[in-house]
Design a protein around this motif. Structure first.
Motif, PDB file in Angstrom:
ATOM      1  N   GLU A   1       4.826   1.748   1.095  1.00  0.00           N
ATOM      2  CA  GLU A   1       5.610   2.967   0.868  1.00  0.00           C
ATOM      3  C   GLU A   1       4.928   4.155   1.516  1.00  0.00           C
ATOM      4  OE1 GLU A   1       5.827   3.868  -3.313  1.00  0.00           O
ATOM      5  OE2 GLU A   1       3.673   3.715  -3.579  1.00  0.00           O
TER       6      GLU A   1
ATOM      7  N   GLY B   1       0.819  -1.202   0.000  1.00  0.00           N
ATOM      8  CA  GLY B   1       0.000   0.000   0.000  1.00  0.00           C
ATOM      9  C   GLY B   1       0.855   1.255   0.000  1.00  0.00           C
ATOM     10  N   THR B   2       0.158   2.376  -0.143  1.00  0.00           N
ATOM     11  CA  THR B   2       0.842   3.663  -0.285  1.00  0.00           C
ATOM     12  C   THR B   2       0.225   4.675   0.662  1.00  0.00           C
ATOM     13  OG1 THR B   2       1.192   3.197  -2.635  1.00  0.00           O
ATOM     14  CG2 THR B   2       1.409   5.498  -1.944  1.00  0.00           C
TER      15      THR B   2
ATOM     16  N   MET C   1       6.435  -4.232   2.170  1.00  0.00           N
ATOM     17  CA  MET C   1       6.927  -3.505   0.993  1.00  0.00           C
ATOM     18  C   MET C   1       6.048  -2.305   0.720  1.00  0.00           C
ATOM     19  SD  MET C   1       8.297  -6.327  -1.666  1.00  0.00           S
ATOM     20  CE  MET C   1       6.736  -7.078  -2.017  1.00  0.00           C
TER      21      MET C   1
END
Lengths: 270, 300
Positions: free
Chosen positions: A266, A202-203, A264
Motif C-alpha cells: 500500500e 509493506g506500507t 498487496m
C-alpha cells in the motif's frame, strides 16, 4: 565516566573496515588492547592506534570522533549499546545491527542498515543509495528496527525490505522501496519517483502524491486508518526529530499494488 | 470491637476471595459512543464465572492521549478461574464483540505475564489479506473489514489476580440500599485495576455454596434473605429489609483491599447512611478462598 572514544587523527584515503570494533571489544578491551588491534585499511592491515587516538574506559558506548566517509561498517552486528559517530560514516553503517543504537551526526554512504535485524539508526545528514537494502546476493533487506534519515536518501532506499520502519525527512532517489516485501517506509520529501515498484507487501507513506506506475497501482477511496495514528504515535515517541504530528488525522489516499506482481502493498498519501 | 462509620456498624468479619487470572484489553474507536457500544458488548454476560466462565468490566475510560492510536478508548479487565478458560473467552469475545464493532481497534493493556492471543487468533478472518506490522517489538494485525480495517495487537497478557472481594450493605429499605451501593460502586470505579462485574456493579442474589438440589453448585444466601426470616437462621438485624452485595475483582490484593475501603467509606458517607444498618461481608468459613479481607483491617 567517559565512553570509549576513537578519534581519527590521520587522513585515510582507503576504506577502513570498522566491523572489527565490535561491542565485545569496546566493552571488554583496555585502551592498549584496542590500540594494538589490527584493522584492514584497503588491502593492508594497520593497528588501530595508527589511525585513532583511543581514550575512555570499557563501556557500552562507543564514540567515533572526527569520522569520515572512509570508515565502513561502523556498528556492524551490535546487539546492545550505543554508537555515536561525530562526522560522516562510510558504507554499510549499521550493517546487521541487532538492537543497538547508531547515531551519525553527518552523512552515511551506501547500504546503511543493510541486513538490519533490530535497533535504531539515526542519521542527521544524508544517506547514500540502497538504504536498508539487502547485500548483493541476499534476499532480504532490513528485517526489523528503525532508521531515521533527517535529510535525503539515495536511490533504492528500502529495496526488498522485509520488516521495520524507515523514515526519511527529505527526498529519496528513484526506485524507493522497490520489490518491498514488508515493513513501513515514511517518505516526507518531494514527490518520490515510482516508489514501490514490484512491491508485494509493506506500507509506503508519502506526504505528496508520489509518481506511481498508475497501471499497476489501484487507487482506493480516501479513508481514516487507525493504523496511521498508531504509526504516528510510535514514531513520535522515538523522538527522532521527525515531527509526524504536523500531519493531522485526515482521511488518507490509499493505493494498493504493485498489481504487476500481484502485490498487496500500500501507498498512503497523508 | 465495634467499628462504626457515620453511625453504620461495620461487622467484624471477612470477605473470602479466590485466586484468578486476569487480562487487560484496550479498545479504541472513532468516538466515545462507539467505544461505549464496544465495551457494553464485550463485557455482556460476564458477571460471574459460575455460569459465564468469565467476569469482565470496564476498568476506566481512556482519553485519546492515553491510547496507542490516539482515539478515545477504554480499558477492560477480564477475570477467570483458569488461564485456558480466560484465553478462550477473550478470543471469542474479542472476535464476536470487538471485531464486529464499527471502527474499533484492540490493544494489549498488560505487558507482563503469559501471552493471551488477540490478533494472533483473529487474523485468519482476513483470509490472507491481513497485514502484519511490527512496531517496537509489538506485532499488530490489520484485518480488512467492511468499514476499513480492524487493527488488533497480536497478544495481550494474563497475570495472577483476585476475584470475589466483597461487602454487603444491609439497609432498612431498597432506596437507601441502592443509594449507598451506587455511591460505593462510583468510588470503586476510581481504583485502577479493579472492576465490579455485576449489573451496575451491584448484586442482589448473593449466594452460598451448595444447594438442596444436587445439580446446583450455589444457591441463594438464605441467611441474608429478608423474606426467609423466621424460616431459616438469619444474619439480618431487626429492621433490615434489603441487602445488596458489591463484588470486586482486582489485579492484586492491595487493589481489592483499597477498592473495598473506598467502597465502604462511600457507602456510609451520605444522607442515605441513616437508612443503613450495617456493613458486613460474605465468606464460606474461610475454607474455600485463599484471600481473606477482614473489614476492620481493610478500613484501617
Amino acid at each position: 565516566m567517559k565512553p570509549r572514544e576513537l578519534m581519527l587523527y590521520r587522513k585515510v584515503t582507503a576504506p577502513v573496515d570498522m566491523s572489527q570494533i565490535t561491542e565485545q571489544v569496546v566493552r571488554n578491551h583496555s585502551t592498549n588492547e584496542v590500540e594494538n588491534m589490527l584493522i584492514s585499511v584497503g588491502r593492508e592491515f594497520h593497528f588501530v592506534g595508527d589511525l585513532f587516538r583511543v581514550s575512555g574506559v570499557r563501556s557500552k558506548h562507543l564514540m567515533i570522533a572526527n569520522s569520515c566517509n572512509k570508515l565502513n561498517r561502523i556498528g556492524q552486528g551490535w546487539a546492545n549499546g550505543f554508537v555515536s559517530v561525530i562526522g560522516d560514516a562510510g558504507d554499510f553503517a549499521g550493517h546487521s545491527l541487532r538492537g543497538a543504537t547508531l547515531e551519525v551526526s553527518g552523512s552515511v554512504g551506501a547500504y546503511a542498515g543493510c541486513g538490519m535485524k533490530g535497533g535504531t539508526i539515526n542519521i542527521l545528514g544524508n544517506a547514500g543509495d540502497w538504504l536498508a537494502a539487502p547485500l548483493s546476493g541476499a534476499k532480504l533487506g532490513m528485517n526489523d528496527g528503525y532508521i531515521f534519515v533527517q535529510r535525503n536518501a539515495g536511490s533504492r532506499a528500502g529495496h526488498r525490505m522485509r520488516r521495520g520502519v524507515i523514515v526519511v525527512n527529505g527526498n529519496v532517489g528513484d526506485g524507493a522501496c522497490s520489490s518491498m516485501i514488508g515493513g513501513t517506509a515514511v517518505l516526507l520529501g518531494d514527490s518520490p519517483q515510482f516508489p514501490g515498484t514490484h512491491m508485494r507487501r509493506g506500507t509506503i507513506v508519502c506526504n505528496i502524491n508520489p509518481r506511481l506506475a498508475h497501471a499497476s497501482f489501484f487507487e482506493q477511496e480516501t479513508r481514516h486508518l487507525a493504523f496511521f495514528s498508531l504509526l504516528k504515535s510510535v514514531i513520535v515517541k522515538k523522538e527522532c526529530g521527525v515531527d509526524l504530528n504536523r500531519f493531522p488525522d485526515l482521511p488518507l489516499r490509499r493505493f494498493v499494488g504493485d498489481r504487476n506482481v500481484q502485490g498487496m502493498g500500500e501507498v498512503l498519501v497523508i | 470491637m465495634t467499628l462504626k462509620i457515620n453511625g453504620v456498624s461495620i461487622q467484624e468479619t471477612f470477605a473470602e476471595a479466590f485466586p484468578m487470572q486476569a487480562a487487560r484489553v484496550i479498545v479504541t474507536a472513532h468516538n466515545r459512543k462507539w467505544v461505549s457500544h464496544a465495551v457494553q458488548s464485550v463485557t455482556g454476560f460476564a458477571t460471574s464465572v459460575i455460569a459465564c466462565k468469565v467476569e469482565a468490566g470496564l476498568e476506566r475510560e481512556l482519553t485519546a492521549d492515553e491510547t496507542p492510536d490516539h482515539r478515545p478508548g477504554a480499558a477492560i479487565l477480564f477475570f477467570s478461574m483458569s488461564g485456558s478458560q480466560l484465553e478462550e473467552q477473550i478470543r471469542d469475545r474479542v472476535g464476536q464483540c470487538l471485531l464486529t464493532s464499527p471502527t474499533s481497534a484492540v490493544y494489549s493493556g498488560i505487558d507482563e505475564g503469559k501471552p493471551v492471543a488477540l490478533g494472533k487468533a483473529l487474523r485468519y478472518f482476513g483470509d490472507g489479506f491481513q497485514i502484519s506490522k511490527k512496531l517496537d517489538n509489538r506485532r499488530y494485525w490489520r484485518i480488512p473489514v467492511m468499514d476499513g480495517e480492524f487493527v488488533c495487537e497480536d497478544v495481550t497478557h494474563r497475570i495472577d489476580a483476585i476475584g470475589g472481594g466483597n461487602f454487603l450493605i444491609v439497609a432498612r429499605d431498597i432506596d437507601h440500599a441502592l443509594a449507598a451501593a451506587e455511591s460505593a460502586v462510583a468510588a470503586i470505579h476510581d481504583v485502577a485495576g479493579t472492576i465490579t462485574p455485576f449489573p451496575g456493579g451491584v448484586v442482589r442474589s448473593g449466594s452460598k455454596v451448595g444447594s438442596k438440589y444436587r445439580q446446583l453448585v450455589a444457591s441463594t444466601n438464605d441467611a441474608y434473605c429478608p423474606t426467609l426470616r423466621g424460616l431459616v437462621a438469619t444474619n439480618l438485624p431487626r429492621g433490615a429489609n434489603t441487602v445488596l452485595e458489591i463484588v470486586i475483582d482486582g489485579i492484586s490484593e492491595e487493589r481489592v483491599s483499597q477498592a473495598m475501603r473506598h467502597g465502604i467509606n462511600a457507602a456510609c458517607s451520605g444522607e442515605w447512611a441513616a437508612g443503613l444498618m450495617e456493613i458486613t461481608a460474605s465468606n464460606f468459613g474461610g475454607k474455600l478462598g485463599k484471600f481473606h479481607f477482614h473489614l476492620h483491617e481493610v478500613l484501617e
